[in-house]
Design a protein around this motif. Structure first.
Motif, mmCIF file in Angstrom:
data_model
loop_
_atom_site.group_PDB
_atom_site.id
_atom_site.type_symbol
_atom_site.label_atom_id
_atom_site.label_comp_id
_atom_site.label_asym_id
_atom_site.label_seq_id
_atom_site.Cartn_x
_atom_site.Cartn_y
_atom_site.Cartn_z
ATOM 1 N N TYR A 74 0.790 -1.220 0.000
ATOM 2 C CA TYR A 74 0.000 0.000 0.000
ATOM 3 C C TYR A 74 0.828 1.280 0.000
ATOM 4 O O TYR A 74 0.458 2.236 -0.698
ATOM 5 N N PRO A 75 1.929 1.365 0.728
ATOM 6 C CA PRO A 75 2.730 2.594 0.658
ATOM 7 C C PRO A 75 3.234 2.914 -0.759
ATOM 8 O O PRO A 75 3.485 4.077 -1.071
ATOM 9 N N LEU A 76 3.354 1.906 -1.605
ATOM 10 C CA LEU A 76 3.770 2.155 -2.989
ATOM 11 C C LEU A 76 2.765 3.035 -3.725
ATOM 12 O O LEU A 76 3.128 3.752 -4.662
ATOM 13 N N VAL A 77 1.511 2.994 -3.297
ATOM 14 C CA VAL A 77 0.469 3.798 -3.936
ATOM 15 C C VAL A 77 0.828 5.281 -3.877
ATOM 16 O O VAL A 77 0.455 6.049 -4.767
ATOM 17 N N SER A 78 1.570 5.692 -2.857
ATOM 18 C CA SER A 78 1.938 7.111 -2.742
ATOM 19 C C SER A 78 2.799 7.573 -3.913
ATOM 20 O O SER A 78 2.896 8.773 -4.176
ATOM 21 N N TYR A 81 1.294 10.041 -6.413
ATOM 22 C CA TYR A 81 1.442 11.488 -6.285
ATOM 23 C C TYR A 81 2.587 11.993 -7.155
ATOM 24 O O TYR A 81 2.491 13.047 -7.777
ATOM 25 N N VAL A 82 3.661 11.235 -7.193
ATOM 26 C CA VAL A 82 4.834 11.616 -7.981
ATOM 27 C C VAL A 82 4.482 11.619 -9.468
ATOM 28 O O VAL A 82 4.756 12.596 -10.179
ATOM 29 N N PHE A 83 3.883 10.536 -9.938
ATOM 30 C CA PHE A 83 3.529 10.440 -11.360
ATOM 31 C C PHE A 83 2.471 11.467 -11.749
ATOM 32 O O PHE A 83 2.542 12.066 -12.816
ATOM 33 N N THR A 84 1.499 11.679 -10.871
ATOM 34 C CA THR A 84 0.438 12.634 -11.172
ATOM 35 C C THR A 84 0.978 14.059 -11.222
ATOM 36 O O THR A 84 0.579 14.855 -12.082
ATOM 37 N N LEU A 85 1.904 14.372 -10.342
ATOM 38 C CA LEU A 85 2.538 15.689 -10.374
ATOM 39 C C LEU A 85 3.287 15.887 -11.690
ATOM 40 O O LEU A 85 3.179 16.937 -12.325
ATOM 41 N N ALA A 86 4.015 14.877 -12.121
ATOM 42 C CA ALA A 86 4.765 14.959 -13.387
ATOM 43 C C ALA A 86 3.809 15.093 -14.576
ATOM 44 O O ALA A 86 4.038 15.908 -15.477
ATOM 45 N N ILE A 87 2.732 14.332 -14.581
ATOM 46 C CA ILE A 87 1.747 14.432 -15.658
ATOM 47 C C ILE A 87 1.123 15.825 -15.672
ATOM 48 O O ILE A 87 0.964 16.436 -16.732
ATOM 49 N N ARG A 100 6.462 21.327 -3.532
ATOM 50 C CA ARG A 100 6.004 20.091 -4.173
ATOM 51 C C ARG A 100 7.188 19.182 -4.482
ATOM 52 O O ARG A 100 7.090 17.963 -4.346
ATOM 53 N N ILE A 101 8.286 19.757 -4.918
ATOM 54 C CA ILE A 101 9.483 18.957 -5.203
ATOM 55 C C ILE A 101 9.994 18.303 -3.919
ATOM 56 O O ILE A 101 10.325 17.112 -3.904
ATOM 57 N N VAL A 102 10.038 19.058 -2.834
ATOM 58 C CA VAL A 102 10.460 18.494 -1.543
ATOM 59 C C VAL A 102 9.512 17.370 -1.137
ATOM 60 O O VAL A 102 9.950 16.304 -0.675
ATOM 61 N N GLY A 103 8.210 17.578 -1.329
ATOM 62 C CA GLY A 103 7.238 16.530 -1.008
ATOM 63 C C GLY A 103 7.467 15.264 -1.804
ATOM 64 O O GLY A 103 7.410 14.153 -1.265
ATOM 65 N N ILE A 107 8.362 11.567 -0.418
ATOM 66 C CA ILE A 107 7.544 10.393 -0.763
ATOM 67 C C ILE A 107 8.434 9.270 -1.286
ATOM 68 O O ILE A 107 8.327 8.119 -0.853
ATOM 69 N N ILE A 108 9.318 9.607 -2.214
ATOM 70 C CA ILE A 108 10.209 8.589 -2.793
ATOM 71 C C ILE A 108 11.097 7.984 -1.707
ATOM 72 O O ILE A 108 11.284 6.759 -1.650
ATOM 73 N N ALA A 109 11.631 8.829 -0.830
ATOM 74 C CA ALA A 109 12.474 8.314 0.271
ATOM 75 C C ALA A 109 11.666 7.384 1.167
ATOM 76 O O ALA A 109 12.139 6.309 1.555
ATOM 77 N N GLY A 110 10.435 7.773 1.491
ATOM 78 C CA GLY A 110 9.591 6.935 2.338
ATOM 79 C C GLY A 110 9.293 5.587 1.713
ATOM 80 O O GLY A 110 9.356 4.549 2.380
ATOM 81 N N VAL A 111 8.987 5.589 0.431
ATOM 82 C CA VAL A 111 8.719 4.329 -0.264
ATOM 83 C C VAL A 111 9.960 3.440 -0.258
ATOM 84 O O VAL A 111 9.867 2.229 -0.048
ATOM 85 N N CYS A 112 11.115 4.034 -0.475
ATOM 86 C CA CYS A 112 12.369 3.261 -0.449
ATOM 87 C C CYS A 112 12.608 2.633 0.919
ATOM 88 O O CYS A 112 12.984 1.466 1.022
ATOM 89 N N PHE A 113 12.369 3.403 1.988
ATOM 90 C CA PHE A 113 12.550 2.868 3.342
ATOM 91 C C PHE A 113 11.589 1.708 3.610
ATOM 92 O O PHE A 113 11.994 0.682 4.172
ATOM 93 N N ILE A 114 10.344 1.853 3.214
ATOM 94 C CA ILE A 114 9.360 0.808 3.464
ATOM 95 C C ILE A 114 9.649 -0.429 2.636
ATOM 96 O O ILE A 114 9.538 -1.555 3.111
#
Length: 117
Positions: A74-78, A81-87, A100-103, A107-114
């Motif tokens: 489920y955390p991968l779903v976050s 946000y990254v893809f939607t921001l880029a789109i 937004r860039i910091v966010g 998000i990417i760091a959090g997904v990597c940790f999980i």
């Protein structure tokens, strides 16, 4: 590794769905009555493409859930946000600021940790 690729496909499809829903609903003036917006949503090809992308995304996601722990999947779903921001930035020309860039980085760091746990 394949389960992460399938998860990524599902997440990207969800972001693509958001794009088509936004495009479909942006074709109407903002002050349009709700009933007209509903009628438009039901007859818009872009909205239907968005809904189809969501449906396909769900099919892939169900497969991911059969392979992974919910707490890892489920955390991968976050990442959506990254893809939607880029789109939004590249296709809809929406502004992206430093917050937004910091966010996105967080998000990417959090997904990597999980994912490593």
């Amino acid at each position: 590794m394949m389960k992460y690729i399938i998860a990524l496909i599902s997440i990207v499809l969800g972001s693509v769905a958001q794009y088509f829903l936004k495009v479909g609903m942006s074709q109407m003036p903002q002050d349009t009555p709700v009933t007209d917006k509903l009628t438009h949503a039901l007859t818009s090809l872009d909205v239907w493409i968005g809904l189809a992308c969501y449906g396909l995304s769900m099919v892939f996601w169900l497969y991911v859930l059969s392979l992974m722990e919910l707490g890892k999947a489920y955390p991968l779903v976050s990442l959506g946000y990254v893809f939607t921001l880029a789109i939004g930035y590249y296709l809809l020309h929406e502004p992206v600021n430093m917050w937004r860039i910091v966010g996105v980085v967080l998000i990417i760091a959090g997904v990597c940790f999980i994912a490593k746990s």
